[in-house]
Motif scaffolding. Structure first.
Motif, PDB file in Angstrom:
ATOM      1  N   LEU A 186     -20.502  -6.212  -1.908  1.00  0.00           N
ATOM      2  CA  LEU A 186     -19.169  -5.658  -2.134  1.00  0.00           C
ATOM      3  C   LEU A 186     -19.322  -4.177  -2.453  1.00  0.00           C
ATOM      4  CD1 LEU A 186     -16.093  -6.169  -2.443  1.00  0.00           C
ATOM      5  CD2 LEU A 186     -16.543  -6.582  -4.874  1.00  0.00           C
ATOM      6  N   ILE A 187     -18.629  -3.332  -1.683  1.00  0.00           N
ATOM      7  CA  ILE A 187     -18.664  -1.889  -1.897  1.00  0.00           C
ATOM      8  C   ILE A 187     -17.235  -1.357  -1.926  1.00  0.00           C
ATOM      9  CG2 ILE A 187     -20.944  -1.590  -0.846  1.00  0.00           C
ATOM     10  CD1 ILE A 187     -19.530  -0.572   1.702  1.00  0.00           C
ATOM     11  N   ARG A 188     -17.086  -0.107  -2.417  1.00  0.00           N
ATOM     12  CA  ARG A 188     -15.762   0.518  -2.369  1.00  0.00           C
ATOM     13  C   ARG A 188     -15.903   2.016  -2.151  1.00  0.00           C
ATOM     14  NH1 ARG A 188     -13.910  -0.500  -8.513  1.00  0.00           N
ATOM     15  NH2 ARG A 188     -15.505   0.766  -9.483  1.00  0.00           N
ATOM     16  N   MET A 189     -14.791   2.606  -1.705  1.00  0.00           N
ATOM     17  CA  MET A 189     -14.709   4.057  -1.542  1.00  0.00           C
ATOM     18  C   MET A 189     -13.240   4.451  -1.529  1.00  0.00           C
ATOM     19  SD  MET A 189     -15.367   5.116   2.411  1.00  0.00           S
ATOM     20  CE  MET A 189     -14.012   5.007   3.582  1.00  0.00           C
ATOM     21  N   GLN A 190     -13.017   5.728  -1.733  1.00  0.00           N
ATOM     22  CA  GLN A 190     -11.677   6.301  -1.681  1.00  0.00           C
ATOM     23  C   GLN A 190     -11.472   6.860  -0.280  1.00  0.00           C
ATOM     24  OE1 GLN A 190      -9.995   6.115  -4.581  1.00  0.00           O
ATOM     25  NE2 GLN A 190      -8.103   6.947  -3.811  1.00  0.00           N
ATOM     26  N   LEU A 191     -10.370   6.524   0.375  1.00  0.00           N
ATOM     27  CA  LEU A 191     -10.061   7.068   1.694  1.00  0.00           C
ATOM     28  C   LEU A 191      -9.507   8.484   1.508  1.00  0.00           C
ATOM     29  CD1 LEU A 191     -10.116   6.333   4.680  1.00  0.00           C
ATOM     30  CD2 LEU A 191      -7.765   5.538   4.447  1.00  0.00           C
ATOM     31  N   ARG A 192     -10.240   9.465   2.056  1.00  0.00           N
ATOM     32  CA  ARG A 192      -9.899  10.877   1.863  1.00  0.00           C
ATOM     33  C   ARG A 192      -9.182  11.447   3.086  1.00  0.00           C
ATOM     34  NH1 ARG A 192     -15.563  10.782   0.797  1.00  0.00           N
ATOM     35  NH2 ARG A 192     -15.845  12.259   2.519  1.00  0.00           N
ATOM     36  N   GLU A 193      -8.515  12.575   2.898  1.00  0.00           N
ATOM     37  CA  GLU A 193      -7.762  13.241   3.970  1.00  0.00           C
ATOM     38  C   GLU A 193      -8.630  13.504   5.208  1.00  0.00           C
ATOM     39  OE1 GLU A 193      -4.480  14.166   4.234  1.00  0.00           O
ATOM     40  OE2 GLU A 193      -3.989  13.287   2.288  1.00  0.00           O
ATOM     41  N   ASN A 221     -11.675  -5.874  14.444  1.00  0.00           N
ATOM     42  CA  ASN A 221     -10.248  -6.031  14.686  1.00  0.00           C
ATOM     43  C   ASN A 221      -9.512  -5.298  13.575  1.00  0.00           C
ATOM     44  OD1 ASN A 221     -10.071  -8.061  16.975  1.00  0.00           O
ATOM     45  ND2 ASN A 221     -11.456  -9.076  15.555  1.00  0.00           N
ATOM     46  N   PHE A 222      -8.735  -4.286  13.960  1.00  0.00           N
ATOM     47  CA  PHE A 222      -7.935  -3.537  12.991  1.00  0.00           C
ATOM     48  C   PHE A 222      -6.631  -4.284  12.771  1.00  0.00           C
ATOM     49  CE2 PHE A 222     -10.680  -0.393  15.025  1.00  0.00           C
ATOM     50  CZ  PHE A 222     -11.276   0.168  13.903  1.00  0.00           C
ATOM     51  N   VAL A 223      -6.297  -4.519  11.509  1.00  0.00           N
ATOM     52  CA  VAL A 223      -5.130  -5.330  11.158  1.00  0.00           C
ATOM     53  C   VAL A 223      -3.990  -4.470  10.626  1.00  0.00           C
ATOM     54  CG1 VAL A 223      -4.349  -7.263   9.746  1.00  0.00           C
ATOM     55  CG2 VAL A 223      -6.656  -7.280  10.686  1.00  0.00           C
ATOM     56  N   ASN A 224      -4.311  -3.481   9.784  1.00  0.00           N
ATOM     57  CA  ASN A 224      -3.320  -2.585   9.187  1.00  0.00           C
ATOM     58  C   ASN A 224      -3.862  -1.169   9.179  1.00  0.00           C
ATOM     59  OD1 ASN A 224      -0.993  -4.193   8.108  1.00  0.00           O
ATOM     60  ND2 ASN A 224      -2.654  -5.288   7.066  1.00  0.00           N
ATOM     61  N   PRO A 225      -2.987  -0.163   9.161  1.00  0.00           N
ATOM     62  CA  PRO A 225      -3.465   1.215   9.042  1.00  0.00           C
ATOM     63  C   PRO A 225      -3.914   1.517   7.622  1.00  0.00           C
ATOM     64  CG  PRO A 225      -1.064   1.187   9.079  1.00  0.00           C
ATOM     65  CD  PRO A 225      -1.525  -0.239   9.311  1.00  0.00           C
ATOM     66  N   GLY A 226      -4.892   2.403   7.492  1.00  0.00           N
ATOM     67  CA  GLY A 226      -5.362   2.848   6.177  1.00  0.00           C
ATOM     68  C   GLY A 226      -4.755   4.193   5.832  1.00  0.00           C
ATOM     69  N   PHE A 227      -4.466   4.401   4.551  1.00  0.00           N
ATOM     70  CA  PHE A 227      -3.793   5.619   4.113  1.00  0.00           C
ATOM     71  C   PHE A 227      -4.619   6.391   3.097  1.00  0.00           C
ATOM     72  CE2 PHE A 227      -0.538   2.562   5.402  1.00  0.00           C
ATOM     73  CZ  PHE A 227       0.114   3.297   6.380  1.00  0.00           C
ATOM     74  N   ALA A 228      -4.561   7.710   3.197  1.00  0.00           N
ATOM     75  CA  ALA A 228      -5.303   8.583   2.287  1.00  0.00           C
ATOM     76  C   ALA A 228      -4.935   8.283   0.840  1.00  0.00           C
ATOM     77  CB  ALA A 228      -5.005  10.043   2.595  1.00  0.00           C
ATOM     78  N   GLY A 229      -5.957   8.354  -0.008  1.00  0.00           N
ATOM     79  CA  GLY A 229      -5.762   8.123  -1.428  1.00  0.00           C
ATOM     80  C   GLY A 229      -5.929   6.683  -1.853  1.00  0.00           C
ATOM     81  N   ARG A 230      -5.970   5.783  -0.908  1.00  0.00           N
ATOM     82  CA  ARG A 230      -6.136   4.377  -1.251  1.00  0.00           C
ATOM     83  C   ARG A 230      -7.615   4.036  -1.419  1.00  0.00           C
ATOM     84  NH1 ARG A 230      -1.664   0.808   1.766  1.00  0.00           N
ATOM     85  NH2 ARG A 230       0.159   2.015   1.141  1.00  0.00           N
ATOM     86  N   THR A 231      -7.868   3.063  -2.260  1.00  0.00           N
ATOM     87  CA  THR A 231      -9.223   2.574  -2.465  1.00  0.00           C
ATOM     88  C   THR A 231      -9.502   1.465  -1.471  1.00  0.00           C
ATOM     89  OG1 THR A 231      -9.162   3.129  -4.813  1.00  0.00           O
ATOM     90  CG2 THR A 231     -10.817   1.518  -4.119  1.00  0.00           C
ATOM     91  N   LEU A 232     -10.596   1.619  -0.739  1.00  0.00           N
ATOM     92  CA  LEU A 232     -11.023   0.594   0.213  1.00  0.00           C
ATOM     93  C   LEU A 232     -12.165  -0.213  -0.387  1.00  0.00           C
ATOM     94  CD1 LEU A 232     -11.182   2.519   3.619  1.00  0.00           C
ATOM     95  CD2 LEU A 232      -9.199   1.532   2.463  1.00  0.00           C
ATOM     96  N   THR A 233     -12.205  -1.486  -0.074  1.00  0.00           N
ATOM     97  CA  THR A 233     -13.350  -2.325  -0.403  1.00  0.00           C
ATOM     98  C   THR A 233     -13.837  -2.971   0.886  1.00  0.00           C
ATOM     99  OG1 THR A 233     -11.960  -4.236  -0.905  1.00  0.00           O
ATOM    100  CG2 THR A 233     -12.620  -2.839  -2.770  1.00  0.00           C
ATOM    101  N   ALA A 234     -15.126  -3.248   0.936  1.00  0.00           N
ATOM    102  CA  ALA A 234     -15.707  -3.985   2.060  1.00  0.00           C
ATOM    103  C   ALA A 234     -16.597  -5.071   1.476  1.00  0.00           C
ATOM    104  CB  ALA A 234     -16.504  -3.072   2.979  1.00  0.00           C
TER     105      ALA A 234
END
Length: 148
Positions: A35-42, A87-100
């Motif tokens: 399990l990892i995470r990151m912040q989606l940046r501009e 398979n992309f399900v939803n768009p990702g938005f800047a500032g949101r935290t992503l986990t994988a």
């Protein structure tokens, strides 16, 4: 977002410059369960203002690489991706935290099959799936142990 550079939790993460640039933080790194995470940046967005697919794939690939390689292994072999479907399900938005999260589905001999789910936090405190991936792996001799 800080990375785990000072106290790496997995040998495959120690010199991973791409993971460092992405800002990946390792939350759990066990063989077959990561399990990892990151912040989606501009600078990770495409021309439409949503996460560029290659950035999402690169993030998922970090989780995949960590899940494929036993952190307690002797280093004589490495496990690499032999294929990946996304398979992309939803768009990702800047500032949101992503986990994988990457999990081992099946392993036979030197070949493995992994599922990777990339999710993002939502403004209401929930979570939604951004992408689902299926990765195929192959264990090979460690190329850094070759003699020139």
């Amino acid at each position: 977002m800080p990375t785990s550079r000072t106290t790496p939790v997995h040998p495959a993460f120690v010199d991973d410059r791409a993971a460092e640039w992405l800002g990946v933080e390792v939350l759990r790194a066990e063989f077959g369960d990561v399990l990892i995470r990151m912040q989606l940046r501009e600078e990770m967005l495409n021309g439409y203002g949503v996460a560029q697919g290659g950035m999402v794939t690169a993030f998922a690939d970090v989780a995949f690489a960590l899940a494929c390689n036993d952190p307690n292994g002797d280093g004589s072999t490495v496990t690499v991706a032999s294929g990946l479907d996304i398979n992309f399900v939803n768009p990702g938005f800047a500032g949101r935290t992503l986990t994988a999260r990457a999990t081992l589905v099946s392993q036979t001999g030197r070949s493995g099959l992994f599922d990777i789910r990339v999710a993002q936090g939502t403004p209401d405190g929930g979570e939604e799936t951004l992408a689902e991936l299926r990765g195929r792996s192959r264990t090979i001799p460690n190329p850094s142990h070759r003699t020139p």
